[in-house]
Every structure is written in structure tokens, then in C-alpha cells.
Design an enzyme around this catalytic site. Sequence first.
Site, PDB file in Angstrom:
ATOM      1  N   HIS A  90       3.790   2.683  13.155  1.00  0.00           N
ATOM      2  CA  HIS A  90       2.670   3.534  13.559  1.00  0.00           C
ATOM      3  C   HIS A  90       3.068   4.477  14.690  1.00  0.00           C
ATOM      4  CE1 HIS A  90      -0.731   0.753  11.825  1.00  0.00           C
ATOM      5  NE2 HIS A  90       0.265   0.946  10.970  1.00  0.00           N
TER       6      HIS A  90
ATOM      7  N   ASP B  38       3.638  -6.683   3.364  1.00  0.00           N
ATOM      8  CA  ASP B  38       3.207  -5.771   4.420  1.00  0.00           C
ATOM      9  C   ASP B  38       3.266  -6.435   5.793  1.00  0.00           C
ATOM     10  OD1 ASP B  38       2.265  -3.464   5.613  1.00  0.00           O
ATOM     11  OD2 ASP B  38       0.164  -3.846   5.130  1.00  0.00           O
TER      12      ASP B  38
ATOM     13  N   ASP C 120       6.387   1.103   6.666  1.00  0.00           N
ATOM     14  CA  ASP C 120       5.076   0.471   6.553  1.00  0.00           C
ATOM     15  C   ASP C 120       4.213   1.395   5.696  1.00  0.00           C
ATOM     16  OD1 ASP C 120       2.615  -0.736   6.877  1.00  0.00           O
ATOM     17  OD2 ASP C 120       2.359  -0.081   8.942  1.00  0.00           O
TER      18      ASP C 120
ATOM     19  N   GLU D  81      -4.830   2.163   3.154  1.00  0.00           N
ATOM     20  CA  GLU D  81      -4.885   0.914   3.917  1.00  0.00           C
ATOM     21  C   GLU D  81      -4.958   1.180   5.401  1.00  0.00           C
ATOM     22  OE1 GLU D  81      -3.093  -2.459   6.228  1.00  0.00           O
ATOM     23  OE2 GLU D  81      -2.396  -0.384   6.037  1.00  0.00           O
ATOM     24  N   GLU D  82      -4.279   2.227   5.853  1.00  0.00           N
ATOM     25  CA  GLU D  82      -4.128   2.453   7.285  1.00  0.00           C
ATOM     26  C   GLU D  82      -5.405   2.924   7.967  1.00  0.00           C
ATOM     27  OE1 GLU D  82      -1.749   1.331   8.706  1.00  0.00           O
ATOM     28  OE2 GLU D  82       0.084   1.476   7.553  1.00  0.00           O
TER      29      GLU D  82
ATOM     30  N   HIS E  14       0.826  -1.211   0.000  1.00  0.00           N
ATOM     31  CA  HIS E  14       0.000   0.000   0.000  1.00  0.00           C
ATOM     32  C   HIS E  14       0.860   1.260   0.000  1.00  0.00           C
ATOM     33  CE1 HIS E  14       0.410   0.744   4.425  1.00  0.00           C
ATOM     34  NE2 HIS E  14       0.328  -0.572   4.542  1.00  0.00           N
TER      35      HIS E  14
ATOM     36  N   ASP F 110      -0.004   4.398   1.154  1.00  0.00           N
ATOM     37  CA  ASP F 110      -0.153   5.370   2.236  1.00  0.00           C
ATOM     38  C   ASP F 110       0.632   4.952   3.467  1.00  0.00           C
ATOM     39  OD1 ASP F 110      -2.095   3.231   2.484  1.00  0.00           O
ATOM     40  OD2 ASP F 110      -2.958   4.329   4.165  1.00  0.00           O
TER      41      ASP F 110
END
Length: 480
Positions: free
Chosen positions: A454, A169, A115, A145-146, A76, A78
Site C-alpha cells: 500500500h 492474500d 498485493d 478488494e482494496e 483479488h 485490483d
Amino acid sequence: MAVLEHIEPREVFHFFEEISQIPRGTYNTKAVSDYCVNFAKERGLTAIQDEWNNVIIKKPGTTGYESSEPVILQGHLDMVCEKTTDSNHDFMKDPIDIYEEDGYIKARETTLGADNGIAVAMALALLDSKEIPHPPLEVLFTTDEEVGMTGALNVDLSPLEGTMLMNLDSEEEDVLTAGCAGGFRFLYSLPVDKTSVNGTKIELEICGLKGGHSGVEIHKQRGNANKLAGRLLYHLSRQAKIALMEINGGSKDNVITPANRSVIVTDDTNTVKSVVKNMLDAWKQEFGSDEPTLDIKVNVLEEGTFDAMTDETMKKVLQFIVNCPNGVDEFSRHLAGLVETSDNLGVVATDDKNVKFMILTRSGFSTKLEEFKERFMCFADSLGGTYEFDAEYPAWTFKSESRIREITLDAFEHVYGKRPEVTEIHAGLECGLLSGKKPELDCISFGPNMIDVHSYNERLEIASAAKIWEAVKEILKRCK
């Protein structure tokens, strides 16, 4: 001068550094999506871009692989946008300030975006290469995705001819993921009634928590600042007369909230300070070395008359926060150590009319997800307010037989000298949504070692990325 140009594999880190210059937070992916399309056009490759900024790029197989079955590579575009409280970084326009230290790629004061930028970089390096042997490649870059996997939810997979999919991922190099949890987001809005209150306005800031990924790190029992704020404020309300003006913490449902800021009005400042000190001492004992920089800052602002929540509203807000499920609910009964069901109170936000809550629930069982929906509905029925469920995604069910899994296991053994662990993950992977759209997909997920994703402590292990790059090339070599 490029920061990563001396780091191997250079072809991968070249593209990682390039996309790190492009702001690409969730819902801000048009620029990076356009970059991928232009990249393909410059190389004469087929590129398909949709209204969600998803991109599919196709490349023919190399000599000897022309008629092989296509292999799908997926990641992904984003990234999660988190930063330190004193950072001035603007995720809408500033590039990520990356650097290398002690064998890791890191970012100054922000999330790194490995990520899932490392997946994008590896796929671009493969598409760019004229030397790496491979079957026809179908690269799928999804978006957003997040926050709910919106790109994967809306992407049209009909252009894809392959059935073997490698999702890049995952975050542990010696683990292959072959299944994942499903989940949903609970959005709850509690109306605020206000009254005028006399006293001293005080800001309470809970800070210094590690935060982290609310799926793969939920078992580490890190502190959630929203839950801690609820506990502190409720305890305070029993020791002193306080009125709550606002409470705010977190910006993402899939991030363990690292900080919370509350503002109260009181006529007993000394008691507030004493209770806060005692609570911080208790938390230090409870968390021990797991949260070494946890702190509560008390800022006495001013005296006067202020608009604050009524006692009844504050009571409802604190009742919800204190009693809201958070953290690990149950562990798997068939796979030791795997979290089965969890919740994360990711966001609490106050505006003029409401206090809003955002909770992400994950589980490997659809029946458990339904149970927690009903639990949240019970909260709303008893406290009032409005709610909705969204961003639902299915679990990715483990397959007893998988061609891509066996090829990947053999390739990893060739590169690493041992076969990796095969497991399921307590986090949402797009494989669930994609295989739901295209049931014949045979998926596997893996990736290099990444730590504290994150969060602004996110870092990517360079040596691990190099090994995963070799494994990817070996897998493609074996798909002849």
C-alpha cells in the site's frame, strides 16, 4: 525483453509481469478481468464473469485427481495506487515499471501490486500448467478488494462446488492466517463557511512519511500525515493569527497517510516558520529512526485577499482531526501482540463546500465496531455535518477444526522443514465475506513475504515467492 524472465519460478513471474502491464487500480479492473476471461477461453477452460468484473475459472483435475473434491484458489485483481509526490505515473493507462533488485521485485515510484498480483499470477500459472498434479480447480478472482471488498460482497458463489478455499492474500511466508478482523468505513462531511482574509498565503506540506497498510502495519506506529497536520495547525492557531483555506491528505482509507498539504493565510509569517521548525524538531525526537525522512515544507506563495474558512469552521475541522481516534486502540486479550481494534484517518479532502473525512475502523469484535460507530456519531452530533457508514464487512472467525488448515500445515512442514505459526490478522480479508455467503467454506490464507504494501516502497521477496509456489503445489498434491 521481459524484465523477470530469468527469475524463478518463471511460470509465475511470467504472468506477474503480464498483468503488471495492465492498469488495474481499484474500480479500474475491466481490462484485467477481460484478460483473465480470454486466458481461460484460449485454454478451453470454463470462465464466468459478472458485472462487477469478478471472474471464476474452472479446470478439471489431472490424471488420478478427476474425482477429488475441488479446491478453490482466491485472490483479488485490483491493486492500491500510490506513488511518490514527484511521479508522473498515470495509473489509468501506464503499466507498472517493475524491476529486480537485491532479491526483491520492486516498482519505480509506485506501488508494485504484488498485493494481490502474486496470487493472480500463481493461479494463472496453475491453470496454464499441463504437468502440475492437482484436484479440480475453481479459481476465484475478485475485484475492488482494496476499497470495501465490493467484488467479494457482490459475487455469486453458487457456481463453486468446493468447500476448501486457499486465499493467497497474506504477506508473511511463515504465518498461516485463520481469522481476520471485521470493519467499516466512516464518511464524514463538515460544511465550510468562508470569509475574506488579508495576509500572506502559505502552503504547508508534511511529507516523507513511510505510510503503509493501515491494518497489518498499524502497530508500527508510523506517522499519519493527516493527524500531524491537525496537530500542527491547531498549535499554530494558538501562536499566530491564521486562517485555513484548505487541507488535503491521503487517497485511500486503508493507507496510513504519507503526506498532507494545507494552505493557510497569516499576517505573521515569521512566527509560522518558527513554530513549524520547532514542531518538526519535536516530531524528529518523537519518531526517532521510525520516520527518518519526515519533513515539513513551508512555501510562501503570495500576499493578497483570499477566501478562507471562518474561525468557527477552522475550529471544528481541527477539533475533529485532533480528537479523531487513529492508530491502535486496543490489543487482543487472548492472542499476544495482535491488534484488536484500530482506526485510520486515511483521507481529508477540501472542496468548495465541505471538508470530508474518511476513516477505516477495524476490530475482531462486532461490539467494539458498534462502540466506535457511536463515538463517531457523537463527533458529528457535536460538530454538525453529515455522515454515513459503509463498506462494512464481517470478521472471519477462527475454526477449531479445519481440514484445509491441517493439509496446509503438513505441506508447509514438507517444504520449509517446520510448521508455520497459525494466527489471526488485524486486517480485512475476503474470507470473512466469502464464508458469510457460503458458511460451509473452510478457509486458510497465506502468501509470500511482502514489505510496505500500500506504499510506493512495496516489494516482493523473490525467494519467498518461490517457496510459497512450492507450498501451493504441495497442498494441491495432498488434496487427492
